[in-house]
Design a protein around this motif. Structure first.
Motif, PDB file in Angstrom:
ATOM      1  N   SER B   7      -4.067  -1.977  -6.701  1.00 51.37           N
ATOM      2  CA  SER B   7      -4.178  -0.603  -7.217  1.00 51.37           C
ATOM      3  C   SER B   7      -4.390   0.356  -6.060  1.00 51.37           C
ATOM      4  O   SER B   7      -4.900  -0.035  -4.999  1.00 51.37           O
ATOM      5  CB  SER B   7      -5.340  -0.496  -8.220  1.00 51.37           C
ATOM      6  N   PRO B   8      -3.970   1.609  -6.228  1.00 50.02           N
ATOM      7  CA  PRO B   8      -3.171   2.105  -7.347  1.00 50.02           C
ATOM      8  C   PRO B   8      -1.719   1.665  -7.211  1.00 50.02           C
ATOM      9  O   PRO B   8      -1.342   1.094  -6.202  1.00 50.02           O
ATOM     10  CB  PRO B   8      -3.309   3.623  -7.178  1.00 50.02           C
ATOM     11  N   ARG B   9      -0.896   1.947  -8.184  1.00 51.07           N
ATOM     12  CA  ARG B   9       0.532   1.639  -8.093  1.00 51.07           C
ATOM     13  C   ARG B   9       1.267   2.688  -7.267  1.00 51.07           C
ATOM     14  O   ARG B   9       2.208   2.368  -6.554  1.00 51.07           O
ATOM     15  CB  ARG B   9       1.162   1.561  -9.479  1.00 51.07           C
ATOM     16  N   TYR B  10       0.817   3.908  -7.371  1.00 55.48           N
ATOM     17  CA  TYR B  10       1.472   4.998  -6.652  1.00 55.48           C
ATOM     18  C   TYR B  10       0.402   5.923  -6.066  1.00 55.48           C
ATOM     19  O   TYR B  10      -0.666   6.094  -6.648  1.00 55.48           O
ATOM     20  CB  TYR B  10       2.377   5.822  -7.584  1.00 55.48           C
ATOM     21  N   LYS B  11       0.725   6.485  -4.903  1.00 49.88           N
ATOM     22  CA  LYS B  11      -0.193   7.428  -4.284  1.00 49.88           C
ATOM     23  C   LYS B  11       0.614   8.430  -3.476  1.00 49.88           C
ATOM     24  O   LYS B  11       1.497   8.040  -2.697  1.00 49.88           O
ATOM     25  CB  LYS B  11      -1.180   6.699  -3.370  1.00 49.88           C
ATOM     26  N   ILE B  12       0.307   9.690  -3.673  1.00 57.48           N
ATOM     27  CA  ILE B  12       0.955  10.761  -2.905  1.00 57.48           C
ATOM     28  C   ILE B  12      -0.147  11.523  -2.182  1.00 57.48           C
ATOM     29  O   ILE B  12      -1.104  11.992  -2.816  1.00 57.48           O
ATOM     30  CB  ILE B  12       1.745  11.714  -3.820  1.00 57.48           C
ATOM     31  N   ARG B  16      -2.285  13.479   7.507  1.00 51.45           N
ATOM     32  CA  ARG B  16      -3.640  13.637   8.043  1.00 51.45           C
ATOM     33  C   ARG B  16      -4.734  13.328   7.026  1.00 51.45           C
ATOM     34  O   ARG B  16      -5.909  13.256   7.403  1.00 51.45           O
ATOM     35  CB  ARG B  16      -3.869  15.003   8.676  1.00 51.45           C
ATOM     36  N   GLN B  17      -4.365  13.139   5.749  1.00 49.47           N
ATOM     37  CA  GLN B  17      -5.368  12.703   4.789  1.00 49.47           C
ATOM     38  C   GLN B  17      -5.588  11.200   4.920  1.00 49.47           C
ATOM     39  O   GLN B  17      -4.857  10.500   5.623  1.00 49.47           O
ATOM     40  CB  GLN B  17      -4.913  13.037   3.362  1.00 49.47           C
ATOM     41  N   SER B  18      -6.609  10.703   4.250  1.00 47.21           N
ATOM     42  CA  SER B  18      -6.884   9.273   4.258  1.00 47.21           C
ATOM     43  C   SER B  18      -6.558   8.690   2.888  1.00 47.21           C
ATOM     44  O   SER B  18      -6.520   9.400   1.874  1.00 47.21           O
ATOM     45  CB  SER B  18      -8.355   9.012   4.607  1.00 47.21           C
ATOM     46  N   VAL B  19      -6.321   7.385   2.866  1.00 46.73           N
ATOM     47  CA  VAL B  19      -5.975   6.705   1.611  1.00 46.73           C
ATOM     48  C   VAL B  19      -6.451   5.262   1.712  1.00 46.73           C
ATOM     49  O   VAL B  19      -6.550   4.694   2.813  1.00 46.73           O
ATOM     50  CB  VAL B  19      -4.453   6.771   1.362  1.00 46.73           C
ATOM     51  N   ALA B  20      -6.772   4.679   0.566  1.00 47.77           N
ATOM     52  CA  ALA B  20      -7.218   3.283   0.525  1.00 47.77           C
ATOM     53  C   ALA B  20      -6.512   2.552  -0.593  1.00 47.77           C
ATOM     54  O   ALA B  20      -6.290   3.113  -1.677  1.00 47.77           O
ATOM     55  CB  ALA B  20      -8.724   3.209   0.341  1.00 47.77           C
ATOM     56  N   PHE B  21      -6.185   1.310  -0.333  1.00 43.78           N
ATOM     57  CA  PHE B  21      -5.532   0.447  -1.317  1.00 43.78           C
ATOM     58  C   PHE B  21      -6.434  -0.766  -1.550  1.00 43.78           C
ATOM     59  O   PHE B  21      -7.099  -1.237  -0.629  1.00 43.78           O
ATOM     60  CB  PHE B  21      -4.173  -0.039  -0.809  1.00 43.78           C
ATOM     61  N   TRP B  22      -6.364  -1.269  -2.764  1.00 42.78           N
ATOM     62  CA  TRP B  22      -7.214  -2.397  -3.130  1.00 42.78           C
ATOM     63  C   TRP B  22      -6.358  -3.566  -3.585  1.00 42.78           C
ATOM     64  O   TRP B  22      -5.301  -3.370  -4.199  1.00 42.78           O
ATOM     65  CB  TRP B  22      -8.171  -1.962  -4.239  1.00 42.78           C
ATOM     66  N   CYS B  23      -6.826  -4.781  -3.294  1.00 43.89           N
ATOM     67  CA  CYS B  23      -6.108  -5.981  -3.682  1.00 43.89           C
ATOM     68  C   CYS B  23      -7.097  -7.051  -4.121  1.00 43.89           C
ATOM     69  O   CYS B  23      -8.107  -7.295  -3.445  1.00 43.89           O
ATOM     70  CB  CYS B  23      -5.274  -6.516  -2.511  1.00 43.89           C
ATOM     71  N   ASN B  24      -6.791  -7.678  -5.243  1.00 38.50           N
ATOM     72  CA  ASN B  24      -7.562  -8.835  -5.704  1.00 38.50           C
ATOM     73  C   ASN B  24      -6.617 -10.028  -5.786  1.00 38.50           C
ATOM     74  O   ASN B  24      -5.689 -10.027  -6.586  1.00 38.50           O
ATOM     75  CB  ASN B  24      -8.200  -8.567  -7.067  1.00 38.50           C
ATOM     76  N   PRO B  25      -6.801 -11.023  -4.944  1.00 35.10           N
ATOM     77  CA  PRO B  25      -5.853 -12.142  -4.896  1.00 35.10           C
ATOM     78  C   PRO B  25      -6.024 -13.083  -6.077  1.00 35.10           C
ATOM     79  O   PRO B  25      -6.939 -12.940  -6.893  1.00 35.10           O
ATOM     80  CB  PRO B  25      -6.231 -12.844  -3.594  1.00 35.10           C
ATOM     81  N   ILE B  26      -5.149 -14.060  -6.150  1.00 34.01           N
ATOM     82  CA  ILE B  26      -5.270 -15.110  -7.159  1.00 34.01           C
ATOM     83  C   ILE B  26      -6.565 -15.883  -6.897  1.00 34.01           C
ATOM     84  O   ILE B  26      -6.889 -16.190  -5.748  1.00 34.01           O
ATOM     85  CB  ILE B  26      -4.047 -16.038  -7.128  1.00 34.01           C
ATOM     86  N   SER B  27      -7.274 -16.183  -7.965  1.00 38.50           N
ATOM     87  CA  SER B  27      -8.559 -16.854  -7.840  1.00 38.50           C
ATOM     88  C   SER B  27      -8.429 -18.155  -7.055  1.00 38.50           C
ATOM     89  O   SER B  27      -7.553 -18.982  -7.334  1.00 38.50           O
ATOM     90  CB  SER B  27      -9.119 -17.152  -9.241  1.00 38.50           C
TER      91      SER B  27
END
Lengths: 112, 115
Positions: B7-12, B16-27
């Motif tokens: 998440s997220p699926r899309y980000k605009i 110069r701004q900052s952004v973060a992506f998250w990932c949860n792998p297969i258990s």
């Protein structure tokens, strides 16, 4: 260094046509070879794999044979469907970390 | 079995701004990968974790990109500040890391547009 080269697209076929997407690799050692598929708007999915020479991977009607003598892993399907329209990536793993080395991808469009 | 979640699926964002992506792998998957996929190209590995340790970050632009996997499970990838050329799909993948398999399972990705 290690690399994967696959044929450039886009490839456009009619339904029920025969498909071949060429893939060759260079590697030190004995990599495993993979085909991944990316459907529109989705992530990459493993389509098939082969772990040693002369192995044949197969899935969903697709096949690829690990040819050590020609360093190739060509993807084939005898009769494509519209639902096969996607981008196909060939990859090998190599080195101590078994990092995947990717081709640039081949876009396939199948028309009804 | 649940797949790799991102998440997220899309980000605009603007440059110069900052952004973060998250990932949860297969258990249970010990190995986690972050890739950058620019349109028309194959995925480029940014960083590989084995549990909470970094195995390979040789292609991570460390002046602006950072990633962590503090508890050896989920992971975040951050870009600060973003540049126009960071526009891409960021893919997370995981594998069990067992010798001889190394099949990587991918999430759906986060599509980043930097304006």
């Amino acid at each position: 260094g290690d690399s994967v080269t696959q044929m450039e697209g886009p490839v456009t076929l009619s339904e029920e046509a025969f498909l071949t997407i060429n893939c060759t690799y260079t590697a030190t050692g004995y990599p495993s070879l993979f085909w991944y598929v990316q459907y529109p708007g989705e992530g990459l999915q493993l389509l098939l794999k082969a772990t040693k020479a002369d192995d044949k991977g197969s899935n969903k009607g697709f096949e690829a044979t690990y040819r050590k003598e020609t360093t190739s892993f060509h993807l084939e399907k005898g009769s494509v469907q519209v639902s096969d329209s996607a981008v196909y990536f060939c990859a090998s793993n190599a080195g101590n970390n078994r990092k995947l080395i990717w081709g640039l991808g081949t876009s396939l469009a199948v028309n009804p | 079995e649940a797949g790799v979640a991102q998440s997220p699926r899309y980000k605009i964002i603007e440059k110069r701004q900052s952004v973060a992506f998250w990932c949860n792998p297969i258990s249970g998957h010990a190995t986690l990968y972050w890739y950058q996929q620019i349109l028309g190209q194959g995925p480029k590995l940014l960083i590989q974790f084995q549990n909470n340790g970094v195995v390979d970050d040789s292609q991570l632009p460390k002046d602006r990109f950072s990633a962590e996997r503090l508890k050896g499970v989920d992971s975040t990838l951050k870009i600060q500040p973003a540049k126009l050329e960071d526009s891409a799909v960021y893919l997370c993948a995981s594998s069990s890391g067992l010798a001889g398999t190394h099949i990587q399972y991918f999430g759906a990705g986060t599509r980043l547009s930097v304006l």
